[in-house]
Design a protein around this motif. Structure first.
Motif, PDB file in Angstrom:
ATOM      1  N   ARG A  78       0.837  -1.207   0.000  1.00  0.00           N
ATOM      2  CA  ARG A  78       0.000   0.000   0.000  1.00  0.00           C
ATOM      3  C   ARG A  78       0.868   1.252   0.000  1.00  0.00           C
ATOM      4  O   ARG A  78       0.544   2.239  -0.692  1.00  0.00           O
ATOM      5  CB  ARG A  78      -0.927   0.003   1.222  1.00  0.00           C
ATOM      6  N   ARG A  79       1.977   1.236   0.755  1.00  0.00           N
ATOM      7  CA  ARG A  79       2.841   2.431   0.775  1.00  0.00           C
ATOM      8  C   ARG A  79       3.601   2.577  -0.531  1.00  0.00           C
ATOM      9  O   ARG A  79       3.898   3.694  -0.949  1.00  0.00           O
ATOM     10  CB  ARG A  79       3.808   2.352   1.975  1.00  0.00           C
ATOM     11  N   TRP A  80       3.918   1.463  -1.175  1.00  0.00           N
ATOM     12  CA  TRP A  80       4.522   1.577  -2.504  1.00  0.00           C
ATOM     13  C   TRP A  80       3.533   2.204  -3.495  1.00  0.00           C
ATOM     14  O   TRP A  80       3.916   2.985  -4.352  1.00  0.00           O
ATOM     15  CB  TRP A  80       4.917   0.190  -3.025  1.00  0.00           C
ATOM     16  N   TYR A  81       2.241   1.792  -3.311  1.00  0.00           N
ATOM     17  CA  TYR A  81       1.225   2.327  -4.218  1.00  0.00           C
ATOM     18  C   TYR A  81       0.921   3.794  -3.899  1.00  0.00           C
ATOM     19  O   TYR A  81       0.716   4.605  -4.794  1.00  0.00           O
ATOM     20  CB  TYR A  81      -0.055   1.487  -4.096  1.00  0.00           C
ATOM     21  N   LYS A  82       0.928   4.126  -2.592  1.00  0.00           N
ATOM     22  CA  LYS A  82       0.619   5.496  -2.172  1.00  0.00           C
ATOM     23  C   LYS A  82       1.527   5.865  -1.003  1.00  0.00           C
ATOM     24  O   LYS A  82       1.161   5.724   0.153  1.00  0.00           O
ATOM     25  CB  LYS A  82      -0.851   5.604  -1.776  1.00  0.00           C
ATOM     26  N   PRO A  83       2.745   6.323  -1.321  1.00  0.00           N
ATOM     27  CA  PRO A  83       3.715   6.647  -0.262  1.00  0.00           C
ATOM     28  C   PRO A  83       3.209   7.811   0.597  1.00  0.00           C
ATOM     29  O   PRO A  83       2.479   8.680   0.111  1.00  0.00           O
ATOM     30  CB  PRO A  83       4.975   7.060  -1.042  1.00  0.00           C
ATOM     31  N   PRO A  84       3.609   7.835   1.884  1.00  0.00           N
ATOM     32  CA  PRO A  84       3.218   8.967   2.741  1.00  0.00           C
ATOM     33  C   PRO A  84       4.081  10.185   2.429  1.00  0.00           C
ATOM     34  O   PRO A  84       5.144  10.092   1.803  1.00  0.00           O
ATOM     35  CB  PRO A  84       3.486   8.431   4.142  1.00  0.00           C
ATOM     36  N   ARG A  85       3.570  11.336   2.840  1.00  0.00           N
ATOM     37  CA  ARG A  85       4.365  12.562   2.675  1.00  0.00           C
ATOM     38  C   ARG A  85       5.538  12.529   3.650  1.00  0.00           C
ATOM     39  O   ARG A  85       5.543  11.788   4.633  1.00  0.00           O
ATOM     40  CB  ARG A  85       3.494  13.793   2.941  1.00  0.00           C
ATOM     41  N   ARG A  86       6.573  13.371   3.391  1.00  0.00           N
ATOM     42  CA  ARG A  86       7.737  13.437   4.272  1.00  0.00           C
ATOM     43  C   ARG A  86       7.302  13.932   5.636  1.00  0.00           C
ATOM     44  O   ARG A  86       6.569  14.903   5.762  1.00  0.00           O
ATOM     45  CB  ARG A  86       8.803  14.362   3.691  1.00  0.00           C
ATOM     46  N   LEU A  87       7.759  13.240   6.702  1.00  0.00           N
ATOM     47  CA  LEU A  87       7.343  13.593   8.055  1.00  0.00           C
ATOM     48  C   LEU A  87       7.818  14.982   8.452  1.00  0.00           C
ATOM     49  O   LEU A  87       7.163  15.672   9.214  1.00  0.00           O
ATOM     50  CB  LEU A  87       7.889  12.553   9.044  1.00  0.00           C
ATOM     51  N   ALA A 100       2.145   3.487 -10.715  1.00  0.00           N
ATOM     52  CA  ALA A 100       1.859   3.082 -12.100  1.00  0.00           C
ATOM     53  C   ALA A 100       2.157   1.596 -12.308  1.00  0.00           C
ATOM     54  O   ALA A 100       1.374   0.867 -12.930  1.00  0.00           O
ATOM     55  CB  ALA A 100       2.666   3.934 -13.074  1.00  0.00           C
ATOM     56  N   THR A 101       3.283   1.150 -11.759  1.00  0.00           N
ATOM     57  CA  THR A 101       3.663  -0.252 -11.932  1.00  0.00           C
ATOM     58  C   THR A 101       2.679  -1.183 -11.232  1.00  0.00           C
ATOM     59  O   THR A 101       2.229  -2.194 -11.796  1.00  0.00           O
ATOM     60  CB  THR A 101       5.073  -0.478 -11.381  1.00  0.00           C
ATOM     61  N   LEU A 102       2.347  -0.842  -9.978  1.00  0.00           N
ATOM     62  CA  LEU A 102       1.412  -1.673  -9.244  1.00  0.00           C
ATOM     63  C   LEU A 102       0.018  -1.652  -9.882  1.00  0.00           C
ATOM     64  O   LEU A 102      -0.701  -2.652  -9.874  1.00  0.00           O
ATOM     65  CB  LEU A 102       1.319  -1.209  -7.792  1.00  0.00           C
ATOM     66  N   HIS A 103      -0.383  -0.511 -10.434  1.00  0.00           N
ATOM     67  CA  HIS A 103      -1.678  -0.413 -11.089  1.00  0.00           C
ATOM     68  C   HIS A 103      -1.744  -1.357 -12.291  1.00  0.00           C
ATOM     69  O   HIS A 103      -2.719  -2.103 -12.472  1.00  0.00           O
ATOM     70  CB  HIS A 103      -1.933   1.035 -11.518  1.00  0.00           C
ATOM     71  N   GLU A 104      -0.706  -1.328 -13.096  1.00  0.00           N
ATOM     72  CA  GLU A 104      -0.662  -2.225 -14.254  1.00  0.00           C
ATOM     73  C   GLU A 104      -0.621  -3.687 -13.824  1.00  0.00           C
ATOM     74  O   GLU A 104      -1.269  -4.553 -14.422  1.00  0.00           O
ATOM     75  CB  GLU A 104       0.570  -1.900 -15.117  1.00  0.00           C
ATOM     76  N   PHE A 105       0.158  -3.940 -12.759  1.00  0.00           N
ATOM     77  CA  PHE A 105       0.260  -5.314 -12.277  1.00  0.00           C
ATOM     78  C   PHE A 105      -1.088  -5.817 -11.731  1.00  0.00           C
ATOM     79  O   PHE A 105      -1.527  -6.927 -12.018  1.00  0.00           O
ATOM     80  CB  PHE A 105       1.334  -5.400 -11.191  1.00  0.00           C
TER      81      PHE A 105
END
Length: 808
Positions: A78-87, A100-105
């Motif tokens: 999930r974090r690869w798909y939607k990384p968090p903002r910088r703390l 993009a890669t995970l979406h295609e996969f």
């Protein structure tokens, strides 16, 4: 795995206590990876079966398994798909990550899963052309269908079902996302292969039966929801052919009756030519009624019946005993009438909270001869092809019978011979149909074989048309004038009932008249109750005990609803007679048998119907309806003289009323069922376009019972079965109360010596008494009998000179 869990706990502990130290360790690991000439992608690729030598290495295998089975993996993805903002910053652009890669996969995984599931669930949508049968159409259960598809296509179902609703959306009673999901999958299956059309077939049959136009049909066919209009039209032909095959098989395995009636059809053309003009067709519709197997008579019944009839038809029935009845019959009829009068009070709004409603004294009288109910006693039907032949003449009736025998494969000489000796067919119809059948039986008494003489047939009139004749007789007798309080015309005007002044055979006249008779009679009964009980409203009767109400109902009957009461009023000197009270007492006497007949038909008590035969004969004989008087005489002659016991029981049990569902109170006359079939042929399932020819109507008529069942099946599945099935009935109470108040105010049942009608048009003749006197003092019955039964031939000659019954 235990070590992994321990490390996970330590990592979580360090995340909370020393984030900087954890980052240092991660950097050290990354430096170690770089030191060995690798980077993170190559490292993960190698661990994830990227290189053969890493497949079976124990340590690598252990590390790989701990990653893939870990609880952190979903969070990682999930974090690869939607990384968090910088703390530190807490704002700015979000890192791109592997979105993009995970979406295609993910799309590739879902697509592959859908392909597999579409293949796995495809057998549930297959429907070969040869399987177009009524049984398979009615076997479609959308709830089971959903479960089957969902079990074989869980991913596809979840995706479409999720897209069909939101988490905030409330479940709508008539908007089920599951049906939407099933429909979408069915459309996709049909798009992949036209053989996967189980869903589309049943919808095509249903929508065609509902009258959907060809253009609309082809539009939704393009969407993949149904088969094409051409397919639906061809399916009608297939269903018709299979229905006729089943009919031919059924008449050889089960007992059966036959009915037919005329159907008048206006055919219009859209391009006029000399040979193509709009015209009116007088056709005939026929129905085979399949009875339960236990209703069958022995094969020898035909021959024994004709012998018995030949022996006993030379003598008229003992009409003195029949017409004057017996004490037991009179007591049964009186009990039913008193019960009906009692129900007028108990069913009134004032008695809705009467505390003794369940008292056994209020139970209805026992049935006289109750027909059996239950699915095992249900009657099936097969509609025959509508033929372009009139049945009003003797010649036309012969041709109609020949045509129907041909459709049933009973027209060969072998089958005609079997029919003449082994089959016993009750042929049911309205008065004209039965008169023509009986006339043919009479006029062909010297023909050369039993088939041509119609010895296999027993004509039976339909009770629905007799009830209509009864209602028309009451209308003729008691119409009166607008000023005559108590009469029908006054009630029609007061209640603003339109179209009831002149009798009509078409349209809703009888339905409206039947309702009016019920409402007017109830108002009269209420007025009679108030007079007999000496009260101003039914509320004052609520303090009466059940036995007191029972006694009052007997008083109402004896004083205001019986022939004895009419006789007492007539016994007064002419100048002292109360003509008004006498007439409306006579009305109550005359309308009670009508209501009794209607109720006996609905409940299936043929014994009560038989009890009313003398009353019906007197009414028709005295009311100028000689044709139905003859029908009653013919029936009495059969029941009391010419029919053996088994035929008598068969006619009463299986030829007067039928029950298509087997449910209690689901009985109706056979001729009413025939009229319903004619309505389907003429209106409900008729094609109105240029293709709606007589040939097409004949082709599709046998399919109508299947279409009707498919409609009901779909409507039950989608809970729409009640929509349009019944007309809404406004509350009758205001109408009945208004009439009752008028009758009470006019003191119709308060005897006033010397009271006369103001106009002669309000005075009604006594049809029943007149008919009884006519039958007793004239030679009506003898004259009827003398014209009736010539001696019949018994020879059996079968050769080419007499090839069939419809020959010239």
């Amino acid at each position: 795995m235990r070590k992994t869990r321990v490390l996970r706990v330590l990592v979580l502990f360090f995340r909370r206590l020393d984030i900087d130290n954890l980052a240092i360790k991660i950097r050290q690991v990354l430096d170690c990876i770089s030191f060995h000439g690798l980077d993170l992608p190559l490292f993960l690729d190698a661990i994830s079966w990227g290189y053969p030598e890493c497949h079976s290495d124990r340590k690598i295998q252990y590390a790989r398994t701990s990653l893939l089975a870990s609880e952190e993996l979903p969070g990682i993805l999930r974090r690869w798909y939607k990384p968090p903002r910088r703390l530190i910053e807490g704002k700015g652009r979000r890192p791109a990550g592997a979105r993009a890669t995970l979406h295609e996969f993910a799309l590739e995984c879902v697509t592959n899963s859908i392909d597999r599931e579409m293949t796995a669930s495809a057998p549930h949508f297959l429907s070969p052309a040869k399987e177009l049968t009524e049984a398979l159409l009615l076997d479609v259960d959308f709830t089971k269908f959903q479960i089957q598809v969902q079990s074989h296509a869980p991913t596809l179902w979840k995706v479409i079902n999720h897209a069909s609703s939101t988490s905030k959306q409330t479940q709508h009673a008539n908007k089920d996302p599951s049906l939407t999901t099933l429909s979408c999958i069915a459309q996709m299956q049909y798009s992949r292969s036209h053989h996967r059309n189980r869903f589309q077939k049943i919808w095509a049959i249903y929508l065609k039966a509902c009258g959907l136009s060809a253009r609309a049909f082809d539009a939704i066919h393009a969407l993949g929801l149904t088969m094409s209009h051409k397919w639906a039209s061809n399916a009608y032909g297939i269903l018709s052919d299979r229905s006729m095959q089943e009919a031919r098989k059924a008449i050889r395995e089960y007992p059966w009756n036959m009915s037919h009636d005329n159907v008048n059809i206006p055919l219009r053309v859209f391009s006029q030519r000399i040979h193509n003009q709009s015209h009116f067709i007088s056709a005939t519709a026929g129905t085979v009624w399949i009875l339960p197997l236990h209703a069958a008579l022995p094969v020898k019944t035909n021959r024994e019946f004709n012998k018995f009839r030949a022996l006993h038809s030379t003598k008229v029935f003992e009409y003195e005993n029949v017409l004057y009845g017996s004490a037991s019959v009179d007591n049964r009829i009186q009990a039913q009438h008193q019960y009906r009068l009692l129900c007028v009070v108990l069913d009134s709004p004032d008695f809705a909270d009467y505390v003794y409603r369940g008292d056994p004294i209020f139970f209805p009288p026992p049935p006289v001869q109750q027909l059996p109910s239950g699915p095992e006693n249900a009657t099936r039907q097969f509609i025959l092809g509508t033929c372009e032949l009139e049945e009003a003449s003797y010649e036309g009736t012969l041709k109609v019978m020949a045509e129907f025998f041909k459709q049933l494969d009973l027209s060969s000489e072998v089958e005609e011979s079997r029919t003449s000796t082994e089959r016993f067919i009750a042929w049911i119809g309205d008065q004209l149909t039965v008169e023509r059948l009986r006339g043919l039986w009479k006029y062909r008494h010297e023909d050369h074989n039993a088939f041509d003489r119609l010895d296999y047939m027993i004509p039976v009139f339909g009770w629905f048309h007799l009830v209509m004749a009864f209602a028309n007789s009451l209308h003729k007798q008691y119409l009166g004038t607008s000023a005559g309080i108590g009469g029908m015309r006054h009630a029609f005007d007061l209640l603003k009932r339109k179209g009831l002044i002149s009798q009509a055979t078409k349209g809703p006249f009888w339905h409206h008249l039947d309702e009016a008779i019920n409402h007017i009679s109830e108002a009269h009964f209420r007025a009679a109750w108030l007079e007999a009980a000496n009260v101003k409203s039914f509320t004052e009767l609520k303090n009466k005990s059940p036995i007191q109400l029972k006694q009052l109902s007997e008083k109402v009957f004896n004083d205001h609803c019986s022939r004895a009461a009419v006789t007492i009023l007539e016994s007064q000197p002419p100048d002292r007679q109360d003509q008004v009270k006498k007439q409306w007492t006579m009305w109550n006497c005359d309308v009670l048998p009508y209501l009794e007949l209607r109720d006996a038909i609905k409940t299936g008590d043929v014994g009560r119907i038989e009890d009313l035969l003398p009353t019906l004969l007197f009414r028709f004989a005295g009311g100028g309806n000689s044709k139905y008087a003859i029908e009653i005489l013919e029936l009495l002659q059969g029941l009391h003289q010419e029919w053996p016991k088994d035929v008598k029981a068969f006619v009463k049990t299986w030829c007067w009323l039928m029950n298509r569902t087997g449910k209690a109170n689901g009985y109706l006359p056979f001729d009413l069922g025939q009229e319903e079939n004619i309505a389907d042929i003429k209106v409900n399932y008729r094609s109105l376009g240029p293709g709606g020819t007589m040939e097409y109507m004949k082709k599709i008529s046998p399919a109508i019972p299947t279409l009707r069942k498919v409609q009901r099946h779909i409507e039950q599945q989608f809970k729409t079965v009640t929509r349009g099935a019944h007309h809404g009935k406004p509350d009758k109470e205001r109408d009945v109360a208004l009439l009752s108040m008028q009758y009470t105010k006019s003191r119709l049942y308060n005897e006033m010596p010397g009271r006369q009608f103001k106009t002669s048009g309000d005075k009604a003749a006594d049809f029943v008494t007149g008919g009884a006197i006519n039958l007793e003092k004239s030679n009506t019955i003898e004259e009827w009998f003398d014209r009736r039964s010539p001696e019949r031939s018994a020879e059996e000659i079968w050769d080419e000179v007499y090839p069939n019954m419809g020959g010239d």
